[in-house]
Scaffold this active site. Structure first.
Site, PDB file in Angstrom:
ATOM      1  N   CYS A  58       0.886  -1.172   0.000  1.00 21.74           N
ATOM      2  CA  CYS A  58       0.000   0.000   0.000  1.00 21.74           C
ATOM      3  C   CYS A  58       0.916   1.212   0.000  1.00 21.74           C
ATOM      4  O   CYS A  58       1.510   1.543   1.023  1.00 21.74           O
ATOM      5  CB  CYS A  58      -0.906   0.003   1.229  1.00 21.74           C
TER       6      CYS A  58
ATOM      7  N   CYS B  39      -0.564   4.389   2.232  1.00 27.75           N
ATOM      8  CA  CYS B  39      -0.581   4.331   3.706  1.00 27.75           C
ATOM      9  C   CYS B  39      -0.100   2.955   4.136  1.00 27.75           C
ATOM     10  O   CYS B  39       1.061   2.637   3.967  1.00 27.75           O
ATOM     11  CB  CYS B  39      -1.949   4.684   4.262  1.00 27.75           C
ATOM     12  N   SER B  40      -0.974   2.120   4.669  1.00 32.50           N
ATOM     13  CA  SER B  40      -0.539   0.788   5.097  1.00 32.50           C
ATOM     14  C   SER B  40      -1.717  -0.173   5.113  1.00 32.50           C
ATOM     15  O   SER B  40      -1.833  -0.998   6.008  1.00 32.50           O
ATOM     16  CB  SER B  40       0.110   0.857   6.471  1.00 32.50           C
ATOM     17  N   CYS B  41      -2.618  -0.061   4.107  1.00 32.83           N
ATOM     18  CA  CYS B  41      -3.775  -0.949   4.031  1.00 32.83           C
ATOM     19  C   CYS B  41      -3.304  -2.400   4.037  1.00 32.83           C
ATOM     20  O   CYS B  41      -2.349  -2.750   3.351  1.00 32.83           O
ATOM     21  CB  CYS B  41      -4.566  -0.677   2.754  1.00 32.83           C
TER      22      CYS B  41
END
Lengths: 100, 213
Positions: free
Chosen positions: B116, B119-121
């Site tokens: 991702c 962000c950090s999905c």
């Protein structure tokens, strides 16, 4: 914005815009050509939701880019792909003169 | 000398962590304020908040591994998983929540890897909390540009004739890789197969373990 529908396989281009604020199209795909990998579903536009604004639904697509389209000579291997989710308002039809 | 702290190392050889004596950040203060308001206005309770944290902590890659093992032994389930990851997971009692799950299959010709960049999905409902490196700027920026180099640093070396598909989780989808079933696993039970499915094999930074290793 983004009213046109694209089918799976359609050649598309990601709009080359650099707006400020909460934007969900990563910069590295803007202005790049790809094809629709699949049509997902409409979702409320997160670029409006992020500001608590009334958010219109936008169709979400998965768009596939070749590594060479994104990175040119720096691509590790021309057979590789990068796929990303992109909302309809970021997508425009591919210029028919674009050489793939 | 166990009580000699001059070198700031614990008996296990790790540095001691400094006490957290700094003032709250803006967002920490905001979180506490919002949480207290929600409780005060009877929108939620501390018990509900704790129950939700327990639920999050209880999720682990074992959930994803069970789904992968089912797909390995049941071709019909595999087709349903690849068609609609959320619905197939729910069949097994795993609710992936409001996000939609897309499962991508590794084959002889194709290796998938998830990132991702924005962000950090991460598919938390299937894999638990993401590892720190998944959220790092290095992983997020390098994986779309030089996935093969990143993979080699994880010990995965791919042939020139294998296609790498990088999936950038930019919006409402969550992704899980369906790793290739290791060779010589015909006699194994579904539970034994699940034990071969590592977290990294479901992110795409690894492959499933061989039963002999």
């Amino acid at each position: 914005m983004g009213s046109g529908l694209f089918a799976a396989g359609a050649p598309v281009r990601i709009r080359k815009l650099m707006p400020p604020g909460h934007v969900r199209a990563p910069a590295y795909i803007r202005g790049k050509h790809g094809t629709v990998e699949r049509v997902i579903a409409p979702f409320k536009n997160p670029e409006q939701l992020a500001y608590g604004l009334p958010a219109a639904e936008q169709m979400l697509y998965r768009v596939r880019f070749s590594a060479t389209e994104l990175w040119g000579d720096q691509a590790e291997n021309p057979r590789d792909f990068i796929e990303a989710e992109v909302y309809a308002h970021w997508i425009e039809p591919q210029d028919p003169t674009h050489a793939t | 000398m166990p009580h000699d702290h001059h070198d700031h190392l614990s008996p296990s050889g790790h540095p001691y962590r400094a006490d957290d004596d700094t003032p709250l950040s803006y967002w920490q203060t905001m979180e506490i304020a919002v949480r207290e308001l929600l409780v005060e206005k009877n929108v939620t309770t501390p018990e509900e908040i704790n129950a939700q944290i327990d639920k999050m902590d209880a999720r682990s890659p074992a959930i994803g591994a069970a789904v992968v093992a089912r797909a390995w032994v049941d071709p019909d389930f595999k087709q349903r998983l690849l068609k609609d990851g959320s619905a197939a997971s729910l069949e097994m009692g795993f609710d992936v929540g409001p996000m939609h799950l897309i499962a991508v299959e590794n084959t002889q010709d194709t290796h998938n890897i998830i990132v991702c960049t924005l962000c950090s999905c991460y598919p938390r409902n299937l894999l638990g909390l993401p590892p720190d490196w998944y959220k790092s700027r290095a992983y997020r920026s390098r994986t779309v540009k030089e996935p093969r180099k990143v993979l080699s640093e994880f010990g995965v070396t791919l042939g020139e004739n294998v296609t790498v598909r990088v999936h950038d989780s930019t919006a409402d989808m969550r992704y899980v890789v369906l790793p290739a079933r290791p060779k010589d696993t015909d006699g194994l039970s579904e539970a034994e197969l699940a034990s071969l499915v590592t977290r990294d094999s479901m992110i795409g930074t690894g492959v499933a373990r061989n039963p002999s290793t």
